[in-house]
Scaffold this motif. Structure first.
Motif, PDB file in Angstrom:
ATOM      1  N   LEU A   1       0.839  -1.214   0.000  1.00 42.02           N
ATOM      2  CA  LEU A   1       0.000   0.000   0.000  1.00 42.02           C
ATOM      3  C   LEU A   1       0.867   1.254   0.000  1.00 42.02           C
ATOM      4  O   LEU A   1       0.566   2.240  -0.674  1.00 42.02           O
ATOM      5  CB  LEU A   1      -0.928   0.011   1.220  1.00 42.02           C
ATOM      6  CG  LEU A   1      -2.088  -0.980   1.191  1.00 42.02           C
ATOM      7  CD1 LEU A   1      -2.767  -1.046   2.557  1.00 42.02           C
ATOM      8  CD2 LEU A   1      -3.121  -0.578   0.130  1.00 42.02           C
TER       9      LEU A   1
ATOM     10  N   GLU B   1       3.813   1.497  -1.278  1.00 41.42           N
ATOM     11  CA  GLU B   1       4.355   1.634  -2.647  1.00 41.42           C
ATOM     12  C   GLU B   1       3.367   2.320  -3.572  1.00 41.42           C
ATOM     13  O   GLU B   1       3.740   3.006  -4.508  1.00 41.42           O
ATOM     14  CB  GLU B   1       4.640   0.241  -3.216  1.00 41.42           C
ATOM     15  CG  GLU B   1       6.016  -0.277  -2.896  1.00 41.42           C
ATOM     16  CD  GLU B   1       6.349  -1.481  -3.753  1.00 41.42           C
ATOM     17  OE1 GLU B   1       5.459  -2.335  -3.930  1.00 41.42           O
ATOM     18  OE2 GLU B   1       7.479  -1.547  -4.240  1.00 41.42           O
ATOM     19  N   LYS B   2       2.072   2.079  -3.301  1.00 39.59           N
ATOM     20  CA  LYS B   2       1.039   2.679  -4.172  1.00 39.59           C
ATOM     21  C   LYS B   2       0.744   4.123  -3.796  1.00 39.59           C
ATOM     22  O   LYS B   2      -0.082   4.777  -4.427  1.00 39.59           O
ATOM     23  CB  LYS B   2      -0.237   1.853  -4.120  1.00 39.59           C
ATOM     24  CG  LYS B   2      -0.093   0.504  -4.795  1.00 39.59           C
ATOM     25  CD  LYS B   2      -1.414   0.052  -5.396  1.00 39.59           C
ATOM     26  CE  LYS B   2      -1.299  -1.311  -6.062  1.00 39.59           C
ATOM     27  NZ  LYS B   2      -0.514  -1.286  -7.300  1.00 39.59           N
TER      28      LYS B   2
ATOM     29  N   TYR C   1      -0.278   5.246  -0.491  1.00 36.36           N
ATOM     30  CA  TYR C   1      -1.214   5.487   0.624  1.00 36.36           C
ATOM     31  C   TYR C   1      -0.453   5.881   1.889  1.00 36.36           C
ATOM     32  O   TYR C   1       0.726   5.532   2.056  1.00 36.36           O
ATOM     33  CB  TYR C   1      -2.057   4.232   0.908  1.00 36.36           C
ATOM     34  CG  TYR C   1      -3.045   3.952  -0.192  1.00 36.36           C
ATOM     35  CD1 TYR C   1      -4.268   4.599  -0.216  1.00 36.36           C
ATOM     36  CD2 TYR C   1      -2.725   3.070  -1.214  1.00 36.36           C
ATOM     37  CE1 TYR C   1      -5.164   4.371  -1.249  1.00 36.36           C
ATOM     38  CE2 TYR C   1      -3.608   2.827  -2.243  1.00 36.36           C
ATOM     39  CZ  TYR C   1      -4.827   3.486  -2.262  1.00 36.36           C
ATOM     40  OH  TYR C   1      -5.702   3.268  -3.276  1.00 36.36           O
TER      41      TYR C   1
ATOM     42  N   GLN D   1       0.007  -7.939  -2.932  1.00 36.50           N
ATOM     43  CA  GLN D   1      -0.091  -7.190  -4.196  1.00 36.50           C
ATOM     44  C   GLN D   1      -1.541  -7.150  -4.661  1.00 36.50           C
ATOM     45  O   GLN D   1      -2.027  -6.131  -5.146  1.00 36.50           O
ATOM     46  CB  GLN D   1       0.762  -7.874  -5.286  1.00 36.50           C
ATOM     47  CG  GLN D   1       2.245  -7.789  -5.047  1.00 36.50           C
ATOM     48  CD  GLN D   1       2.768  -6.368  -5.129  1.00 36.50           C
ATOM     49  OE1 GLN D   1       2.243  -5.565  -5.896  1.00 36.50           O
ATOM     50  NE2 GLN D   1       3.766  -6.050  -4.341  1.00 36.50           N
TER      51      GLN D   1
ATOM     52  N   ALA E   1      -3.607  -4.789  -2.469  1.00 36.11           N
ATOM     53  CA  ALA E   1      -3.254  -3.376  -2.714  1.00 36.11           C
ATOM     54  C   ALA E   1      -3.891  -2.916  -4.036  1.00 36.11           C
ATOM     55  O   ALA E   1      -4.378  -1.782  -4.139  1.00 36.11           O
ATOM     56  CB  ALA E   1      -1.739  -3.204  -2.756  1.00 36.11           C
ATOM     57  N   GLY E   2      -3.944  -3.815  -5.011  1.00 38.61           N
ATOM     58  CA  GLY E   2      -4.599  -3.490  -6.287  1.00 38.61           C
ATOM     59  C   GLY E   2      -6.094  -3.287  -6.091  1.00 38.61           C
ATOM     60  O   GLY E   2      -6.696  -2.367  -6.675  1.00 38.61           O
TER      61      GLY E   2
ATOM     62  N   ALA F   1      -6.609   0.024  -4.488  1.00 38.58           N
ATOM     63  CA  ALA F   1      -6.348   1.116  -5.439  1.00 38.58           C
ATOM     64  C   ALA F   1      -7.502   1.302  -6.416  1.00 38.58           C
ATOM     65  O   ALA F   1      -7.831   2.436  -6.774  1.00 38.58           O
ATOM     66  CB  ALA F   1      -5.053   0.852  -6.196  1.00 38.58           C
TER      67      ALA F   1
ATOM     68  N   VAL G   1      -5.679   6.542  -4.829  1.00 37.53           N
ATOM     69  CA  VAL G   1      -4.891   7.406  -3.940  1.00 37.53           C
ATOM     70  C   VAL G   1      -5.244   8.862  -4.162  1.00 37.53           C
ATOM     71  O   VAL G   1      -5.524   9.605  -3.228  1.00 37.53           O
ATOM     72  CB  VAL G   1      -3.386   7.239  -4.233  1.00 37.53           C
ATOM     73  CG1 VAL G   1      -2.562   8.041  -3.255  1.00 37.53           C
ATOM     74  CG2 VAL G   1      -2.998   5.790  -4.212  1.00 37.53           C
TER      75      VAL G   1
END
Ligand SMILES: Cc1cc2nc3c(=O)[nH]c(=O)nc-3n(C[C@H](O)[C@H](O)[C@H](O)COP(=O)(O)OP(=O)(O)OC[C@H]3O[C@@H](n4cnc5c(N)ncnc54)[C@H](O)[C@@H]3O)c2cc1C
Length: 431
Positions: free
Chosen positions: A20, A22-23, A25, A407, A410-411, A414, A419
């Motif tokens: 998360l 990395e994305k 958040y 992963q 988190a996808g 997203a 975000v």
């Protein structure tokens, strides 16, 4: 920036927090323990094993289970006292027997996917977790077990995993320290092993460096969906923080977030119920011993290749030069964390028999609760209410699968709550 809480700092929570972050958040991890990886992700079997992706929902497991219930020292132990949770879980387990093949193939795929992420993350974040890449060897003492495993290999092949049959002399060549006589085996060179605790702690440190907040020694008492955020998201989490000092009083706090990912292991079921979701995790206890290889003879006499002994359901991992981990047992006895001497003894006896050169005078016992779903598939999905997500219920394969499921979730987060909040379109007033 969107604020997401991750409940649980085991392998699933920490990999989720990392993915998360990395994305983009703003992530806060909450855990009742003082450090990451202190519950089930503490001292497990260590296997990163696509070759153990077979789900347990089959009639042959049920029949073996019934036999084992009446056998002392058997790999399965069940407290027969009635409990609605246990028996309803078992009914669902039986109902999932028709999904055995599809779920085994899917788990194999997930396990292969997870490896790639894990090795990449470990290299990027420079995490030393005693990773040993010498493969996993499954050993069988009789033809019946061996033939059954050959059928499972076909399902693994469908999922993309190659594991090859090996003869008794090949078994000896692959792992020369192993004693005993075997009918045959299966070897998966692409599988590996490592210390889950060291990896999780190393990744938690990486998360901290990247700005993830940690609230430790904080027990989540309740999670409430408020819907106060955008598009009906928003949760409030009530915590009890137990301060260090002996005379200090526990502090109660309520924190608000845009969303939450529940990664609370065996605690996930109760939290999900508060959010209106059913996540039927049952705690299936297992045990391990970590044998300290203090002398040269023990170090030379312990295996480097990881093993799975099908008859005893015992798995092993070599954690560096001086530690040898041996794990097993499935115990259905509720949320009970007692370390029973009569369940540890079969593990020590097994080492003495199969690896007689290993000195077992310093073996550290441990018990942990596998967060097990009745279909043996982790719950990696959005909940019923906006802003609520789950990455939990990984059962006997959480170490193997977590880097892939993190992963995936988190996808999912997203796409459900991007975000960057889209700005309302500019209205240009007509002149
Ligand atoms: C004996 C044994 C051997 C195993 N061997 C292997 C193996 O070889 N390979 C493999 O892939 N898997 C193996 N596993 C499975 C694997 O260890 C688990 O699937 C994995 O550790 C589960 O991780 P988790 O993050 O879901 O749970 P946990 O590590 O238990 O983390 C959950 C966290 O949530 C926190 N929490 C829960 N409720 C609350 C609350 N209300 N408030 C605050 N915090 C809360 C807990 O403190 C905990 O830190 C084994 C398991 C056992 C028991």
């Amino acid at each position: 920036m969107r604020q997401i809480a991750v409940i649980g700092a085991g392998i699933t929570g920490i990999t989720t927090a990392y993915a998360l972050n990395e994305k983009g958040y703003d992530v806060t991890v909450i855990d009742r323990q003082r450090y990451a990886a202190m519950e089930t992700s503490f001292a497990n079997g260590g296997q990163l094993s696509a070759s153990n992706a077979e789900v347990w929902n089959s009639w042959s497991t049920v029949l073996k289970g019934i036999k084992w219930m009446f056998t002392p020292d058997a790999p399965l132990l069940m407290n027969p006292l009635p409990s609605w949770h246990k028996y309803s879980w078992m009914a669902e387990f039986l109902a999932n027997i028709p999904n055995y093949k599809a779920n085994t193939v899917e788990t194999t795929r997930l396990a292969i996917q997870a490896r790639n992420y894990m090795f990449e993350i470990a290299a990027r974040e420079n995490i030393d977790f005693n990773h040993v890449t010498r493969g996993i060897l499954h050993i069988y003492r009789d033809k019946v077990g061996y033939d059954a495993a050959a059928k499972v290999s076909e399902l693994y092949a469908e999922g993309g995993l190659e594991r090859r049959p090996v003869t008794p002399s090949e078994i000896r060549a692959i792992e020369p320290t192993l004693h005993g006589s075997y009918y045959g085996g299966f070897f998966t060179p692409s599988d590996s092993t490592g210390d889950i605790h060291k990896f999780t702690r190393g990744l938690a440190d990486a998360c901290r460096r990247k700005g993830v907040r940690f609230i430790n020694e904080a027990s989540v008492d309740s999670v409430t969906h408020t819907g106060k955020g955008q598009a009906g998201t928003g949760v409030e989490i009530a915590l009890t923080i137990v301060p260090d000092a002996e005379d200090a009083r526990p502090v109660r706090e309520t924190l608000a977030f845009d969303g939450v990912v529940v990664c609370a292991g065996v605690g996930s079921r109760a939290l999900a119920a508060q959010l209106g979701d059913r996540v039927n995790v049952y705690p299936v206890k297992g045990y391990s011993i970590t044998v300290m290889l203090d002398d040269e003879q023990s170090q030379a006499g312990a295996p480097w290749v990881s093993l799975l002994d099908d008859q005893t359901k015992i798995v092993t991992s070599r954690l560096g030069k001086d530690r040898f981990r041996v794990a097993g047992t499935a115990e259905f006895n509720g949320e009970n964390r007692d370390i029973r001497a009569d369940r540890i003894r079969p593990l020590t006896d097994w080492v003495r028999k199969l690896f007689p050169d290993v000195n077992t005078d310093r073996a550290v016992p441990w018990a942990g609760l596998r967060p097990m779903m009745p279909d043996l598939m982790p719950r990696v999905a959005a909940g019923a209410k906006p802003g609520v997500f789950y990455n939990t219920g990984h059962g006997h394969l959480g170490w193997t699968l977590s880097c892939a499921t993190a992963q995936i979730i988190a996808g999912t987060v997203a796409s459900a709550m991007p975000v960057e909040t889209p700005r309302p379109a500019l209205r240009i007033a007509a002149e």
